[in-house]
Design a protein around this motif. Sequence first.
Motif, PDB file in Angstrom:
ATOM      1  N   GLN A   1       7.359   5.358   7.250  1.00 58.42           N
ATOM      2  CA  GLN A   1       5.934   5.235   6.961  1.00 58.42           C
ATOM      3  C   GLN A   1       5.454   3.809   7.199  1.00 58.42           C
ATOM      4  O   GLN A   1       4.352   3.596   7.699  1.00 58.42           O
ATOM      5  N   LEU A   2       6.276   2.832   6.851  1.00 53.79           N
ATOM      6  CA  LEU A   2       5.904   1.436   7.066  1.00 53.79           C
ATOM      7  C   LEU A   2       5.792   1.122   8.559  1.00 53.79           C
ATOM      8  O   LEU A   2       4.851   0.446   8.994  1.00 53.79           O
ATOM      9  N   VAL A   3       6.713   1.622   9.349  1.00 51.07           N
ATOM     10  CA  VAL A   3       6.653   1.402  10.796  1.00 51.07           C
ATOM     11  C   VAL A   3       5.399   2.059  11.370  1.00 51.07           C
ATOM     12  O   VAL A   3       4.702   1.467  12.209  1.00 51.07           O
ATOM     13  N   ALA A   4       5.063   3.269  10.923  1.00 48.20           N
ATOM     14  CA  ALA A   4       3.850   3.931  11.401  1.00 48.20           C
ATOM     15  C   ALA A   4       2.601   3.162  10.982  1.00 48.20           C
ATOM     16  O   ALA A   4       1.639   3.050  11.752  1.00 48.20           O
ATOM     17  N   TYR A   5       2.598   2.606   9.785  1.00 45.88           N
ATOM     18  CA  TYR A   5       1.470   1.814   9.292  1.00 45.88           C
ATOM     19  C   TYR A   5       1.292   0.554  10.145  1.00 45.88           C
ATOM     20  O   TYR A   5       0.173   0.203  10.523  1.00 45.88           O
ATOM     21  N   VAL A   6       2.390  -0.105  10.482  1.00 46.20           N
ATOM     22  CA  VAL A   6       2.331  -1.318  11.306  1.00 46.20           C
ATOM     23  C   VAL A   6       1.876  -0.967  12.722  1.00 46.20           C
ATOM     24  O   VAL A   6       1.079  -1.699  13.321  1.00 46.20           O
ATOM     25  N   ILE A   7       2.344   0.138  13.267  1.00 46.18           N
ATOM     26  CA  ILE A   7       1.910   0.566  14.608  1.00 46.18           C
ATOM     27  C   ILE A   7       0.409   0.844  14.606  1.00 46.18           C
ATOM     28  O   ILE A   7      -0.302   0.472  15.546  1.00 46.18           O
ATOM     29  N   ALA A   8      -0.097   1.489  13.553  1.00 44.51           N
ATOM     30  CA  ALA A   8      -1.532   1.748  13.454  1.00 44.51           C
ATOM     31  C   ALA A   8      -2.316   0.438  13.380  1.00 44.51           C
ATOM     32  O   ALA A   8      -3.378   0.302  14.002  1.00 44.51           O
ATOM     33  N   GLY A   9      -1.795  -0.545  12.651  1.00 40.71           N
ATOM     34  CA  GLY A   9      -2.449  -1.845  12.591  1.00 40.71           C
ATOM     35  C   GLY A   9      -2.443  -2.553  13.941  1.00 40.71           C
ATOM     36  O   GLY A   9      -3.435  -3.177  14.330  1.00 40.71           O
TER      37      GLY A   9
ATOM     38  N   CYS B   1       0.810  -1.230   0.000  1.00 44.46           N
ATOM     39  CA  CYS B   1       0.000   0.000   0.000  1.00 44.46           C
ATOM     40  C   CYS B   1       0.839   1.274   0.000  1.00 44.46           C
ATOM     41  O   CYS B   1       0.438   2.269  -0.597  1.00 44.46           O
ATOM     42  N   LEU B   2       1.972   1.253   0.668  1.00 47.09           N
ATOM     43  CA  LEU B   2       2.754   2.481   0.779  1.00 47.09           C
ATOM     44  C   LEU B   2       3.479   2.860  -0.505  1.00 47.09           C
ATOM     45  O   LEU B   2       4.086   3.916  -0.585  1.00 47.09           O
TER      46      LEU B   2
END
Length: 154
Positions: free
Chosen positions: A113-121, A10-11
């Motif tokens: 951005q990937l780390v932030a996306y995983v944290i949100a998940g 997605c990113l």
Amino acid sequence: MFALATGIVCLRTKGVYFIMITLAFGQMAYFTASSLAPYGGDDGLTIRMRSTLAGLPVFANDRALYYLCLIALLGAYLMCRTLVASRFGRVYRGARENPLRMGTIGFDVYRFQLVAYVIAGMLGGSQASCSPTRPSSSAPPTCHGSARVNSSSW
């Protein structure tokens, strides 16, 4: 793990395309989960009793469940506040404003951005774990056109 796998794909997109692909992954996961026979399939999963914590009926009381969910919410809030105030948060905010500048400085914007996306998940999954503790039936909604919006949009 699902957020990591979908985040890698997605990113790579931006704007409306990012929203559409996250919605597509969400719908695929929803229909896959709602069609699994061991979990009730289209009829939903019937929960006959409240969940236990290490074999102890901690959630038997409504008030205890409320306070546990409140503590989980406060913990998530404090974690997010700490994360935003940290160096990671400053880099992430800078990447949101001007990713080219942050890349020029030397930060790998995609990785942040990937780390932030995983944290949100992870936050979404951990907070959703408070909801299925009541004895009920978690049948899927009758309108199959419903879509979930991912909470981590850029």
